[in-house]
Design an enzyme around this catalytic site. Structure first.
Site, PDB file in Angstrom:
ATOM      1  N   LEU A  24       0.813  -1.216   0.000  1.00 52.12           N
ATOM      2  CA  LEU A  24       0.000   0.000   0.000  1.00 52.12           C
ATOM      3  C   LEU A  24       0.845   1.262   0.000  1.00 52.12           C
ATOM      4  O   LEU A  24       0.400   2.310  -0.455  1.00 52.12           O
ATOM      5  CB  LEU A  24      -0.937   0.008   1.211  1.00 52.12           C
ATOM      6  CG  LEU A  24      -2.055  -1.042   1.203  1.00 52.12           C
ATOM      7  CD1 LEU A  24      -2.718  -1.111   2.565  1.00 52.12           C
ATOM      8  CD2 LEU A  24      -3.079  -0.724   0.129  1.00 52.12           C
ATOM      9  N   GLY A  28       9.368   6.654   5.557  1.00 53.89           N
ATOM     10  CA  GLY A  28      10.530   6.661   6.420  1.00 53.89           C
ATOM     11  C   GLY A  28      10.419   5.689   7.578  1.00 53.89           C
ATOM     12  O   GLY A  28      11.429   5.243   8.127  1.00 53.89           O
ATOM     13  N   LYS A  46       1.473  -2.630   8.984  1.00 58.27           N
ATOM     14  CA  LYS A  46       2.618  -1.738   8.871  1.00 58.27           C
ATOM     15  C   LYS A  46       3.812  -2.395   9.534  1.00 58.27           C
ATOM     16  O   LYS A  46       3.811  -2.657  10.741  1.00 58.27           O
ATOM     17  CB  LYS A  46       2.332  -0.382   9.510  1.00 58.27           C
ATOM     18  CG  LYS A  46       3.487   0.598   9.317  1.00 58.27           C
ATOM     19  CD  LYS A  46       3.040   2.032   9.461  1.00 58.27           C
ATOM     20  CE  LYS A  46       4.108   2.988   8.968  1.00 58.27           C
ATOM     21  NZ  LYS A  46       3.651   4.388   8.931  1.00 58.27           N
ATOM     22  N   ASP A 140       2.302  12.601  14.525  1.00 53.92           N
ATOM     23  CA  ASP A 140       2.582  12.666  13.089  1.00 53.92           C
ATOM     24  C   ASP A 140       1.288  12.908  12.315  1.00 53.92           C
ATOM     25  O   ASP A 140       1.037  12.275  11.290  1.00 53.92           O
ATOM     26  CB  ASP A 140       3.264  11.378  12.617  1.00 53.92           C
ATOM     27  CG  ASP A 140       3.918  11.535  11.244  1.00 53.92           C
ATOM     28  OD1 ASP A 140       4.153  12.679  10.821  1.00 53.92           O
ATOM     29  OD2 ASP A 140       4.178  10.506  10.592  1.00 53.92           O
TER      30      ASP A 140
END
Length: 652
Positions: A24, A28, A46, A140
């Site tokens: 997907l 970083g 992830k 973030d």
């Protein structure tokens, strides 16, 4: 989340019981995979880079943060489902949310506006409130971490940045520089106020398409965040004071999430509220300093207030329309647009409640009318007087992206495509829906076009997921073979080529493609030459042969010969931003091409020479996203719809 790419050499096929099927994205922090859970459900996995798992304390912190993340209320967030360690890699599993990121949506389609922008602000604030309530600081928050899912905006990746903090060197930043609060650039810890700053910077980008603190290199961006005022040009007036307060250099001066929800939902106006306690938060005007993670609501009253605001926001965002109470139309014919707007004596400006993404023309009871789509509503206007005709047409549960008109026997009908993945047919005279919706698209319906086959009207629709479908409006049966485009389809048109009906589609893969309507077979090679997404296509004739006109994110308009696959002349240049809409017509016996874009201008071109005809039309204060040419009182007129919530009529 974006459509997945294939797994490549080096990508694992299985992680912790989850079968990986595609990539997907990559950044970083690591790689995000599309995967299937043991029970078959699609999830996002992830996997962080190997260096993250090398430190036992980082592993422990990551797993602890993931466990806390699982307690976040599912208010507009992608729920954390699982986390673990696979070999030398940390991984986190969350809900898979189909759809583009806010960053990609704005880059492709332009800034958000009107009620859509307001809903985005409240939804993402509601998500932040849920995240903070669980004791987590996002760290973030940015446009790439807001996914524009089929049920609304969803915030992802909360809590992951904290696991990275221990591994960051003095030269590394945890988070995206353009959206980091100034206190983080000074080496202080993140707190709720840091997320507020990042949220506001994200909303500036959503509303304008440009960053709050511009710069071409990271050092320039960071310097702007630390020393300069934000660039709020283009932010709607009602949001500008709130976003300016959120972008204050002093975290203690920023409003709280709870206070902002109260402001935006009309339950108060505390622009500067007492900030919540937590790392980096500053009581009063005292100095900020590092603190342990202490995130507590100070009283039961504050906790109850926050919960009520969350429920109010969620209901306001998802509540159904009240039957029998349509929003009143507000046509405001001008007294004749000023010459500075480029319109002649026929100028009309019709006010909408949202961006006007689509417009078509029809005849109703022997008078010309316009049909326009804004938000999830369609409106009908008398083209001569500018007055609304009947009540708004409602029924779609998400944005109306495209409308076309047809006739069923003697009855004029409107065909509409929507982000709710359906195509619907409406009686133009009564506004009643005719039959059940046409379904089959698995993503947003971006465009519809109407043609005729064997004496029956046929609708062709193109979808965000790449499918192109067609239905007979009389029999309501599918026509031809469904077409599976390799990328998302943004615009469709229909023409005749060598005696057969063909579909023309502009796509996110930078091409225009042509297919046989009945067989679904491609006609020739893709029309390639644009360097970015093709947002819009139209068909017309030059010297008796059909040609295709396309507009792109690369700021150009191109004309193609679909029979040969070759471009006709050079690209038309002049727009400074995405070309969002094109149309073609005969005006005064000569062919013209008209284009509009995010630079707020409308340009008219000679399709033979590629030269502009006259000066651009200006006057829209938002991007021009829909166009058509028709007649009003025997004179040719141009109709344009904009992200400034207006429909304008120009005398050509």
């Amino acid at each position: 989340m974006p459509d997945p790419g294939p797994l490549t050499t080096g990508d694992p096929e299985q992680v912790g019981g989850y079968r990986l099927t595609g990539v997907l994205g990559e950044g970083g922090q690591g790689v995000v995979y599309l995967a299937h859970a043991p029970h078959g459900r699609r999830v996002a996995v992830k996997m962080l880079h190997a260096r993250m798992a090398a430190d036992p304390m980082v592993r422990e912190r990551f797993l602890r943060e993931a466990e806390v993340g699982r307690r976040v209320a599912a208010f507009c967030t992608a729920r954390v489902l699982d986390a673990g360690v696979a070999g030398d890699r940390l991984y986190m599993v969350s809900e898979y949310i189909p759809g583009p990121s806010l960053h990609d949506l704005v880059a492709d389609d332009g800034p958000r506006a009107g009620s859509g922008l307001d809903r985005l602000a409240v939804t993402t604030l509601t998500a932040l409130a849920a995240i903070h309530q669980a004791g987590i600081i996002h760290r973030d928050f940015k446009p790439r971490n807001v996914i524009m899912g089929p049920e609304g905006p969803v915030v992802i990746d909360f809590g992951i940045a904290r696991a990275m903090e221990r591994t960051a060197t003095t030269s590394e930043l945890v988070g995206s520089p353009a959206y980091l609060a100034p206190e983080l650039l000074d080496g202080r810890e993140a707190g709720p106020a840091s997320d507020v700053f990042s949220w506001a910077a994200t909303m500036v980008y959503a509303a304008t398409g440009h960053p709050a603190f511009p710069g071409n290199i990271q050092a320039a961006v960071m310097n702007a965040i630390l020393t300069r005022e934000p660039d709020l040009s283009g932010v709607p007036a009602h949001l500008r004071p709130l976003l300016a307060a959120c972008l204050d250099k002093d975290p203690g001066a920023r409003p709280t999430v709870t206070g902002m929800l109260a402001t935006l939902t009309g339950r108060g106006s505390p622009v500067r509220d007492e900030p919540l306690t937590g790392p980096g938060a500053r009581p009063g005007n005292g100095p900020a300093g590092p603190r342990s993670v202490v995130r507590r609501v100070r009283s039961a009253a504050v906790a109850v207030s926050a919960a009520v605001l969350l429920l109010v926001a969620a209901f306001w965002l998802r509540g159904p329309d009240v039957p029998g109470k349509p929003a009143p139309p507000s046509a405001q014919p001008s007294a004749g647009a000023s010459s500075s707007e480029g319109a002649g004596p026929a100028g009309l400006s019709l006010a909408h409640s949202d961006s006007v993404w689509t417009v078509a023309t029809a005849r109703l009871r022997d008078r010309p009318v316009l049909v326009s789509g804004d938000g999830s509503t369609m409106r009908v206007w008398d083209l001569t007087t500018g007055e609304p005709v009947g009540a708004p047409i409602t029924g779609h549960v998400d944005g109306v992206s495209s409308v076309a008109v047809a006739r069923l026997g003697e009855r004029p009908v409107v065909v509409s495509g929507s982000d709710d993945r359906t195509v619907r047919v409406w009686d133009l005279a009564t506004g009643d829906q005719l039959g059940a919706p046409f379904t089959g698209h698995t993503g947003w319906v971006e465009s519809v076009a109407v043609t005729e086959l064997n004496g029956h009207p046929v609708v062709v629709s193109g979808g965000y997921k790449g499918s192109v479908l067609a239905w007979d409006l009389v029999t309501r049966k599918p026509v031809g073979t469904p077409i599976d485009h390799p990328a998302g389809v943004e615009s469709v048109a229909v023409t005749e080529l060598d005696g057969r009906q063909v579909i023309v589609a502009g796509s996110r893969d930078h091409t225009v493609r042509v297919w046989d309507l009945l067989t679904g077979e491609p006609v020739g090679a893709p029309l390639a030459g644009h360097t970015h997404e093709v947002h819009t296509v139209a068909v017309t004739e030059l010297d008796g042969r059909p040609v295709v006109v396309s507009g792109s994110r690369d700021h150009t308009v191109r004309v193609w010969d679909p029979a040969t696959g070759e471009p006709v002349g050079a690209p038309f240049t002049g727009h400074s931003r995405d070309v969002m809409t094109v149309t073609a017509a005969q005006v005064g016996g000569r062919p013209v091409v008209v284009s509009g874009g995010h630079d707020r201008s409308i340009r008219i071109w000679d399709p033979v020479t590629g030269e502009p005809l006259g000066a651009p039309f200006t006057g829209h204060t938002g991007g021009v996203v829909s166009l058509l040419v028709t007649e009003r009182g025997g004179r040719p007129v141009l109709v344009s719809g904009g992200q400034d919530k207006t429909l304008k009529v120009w005398d050509l």
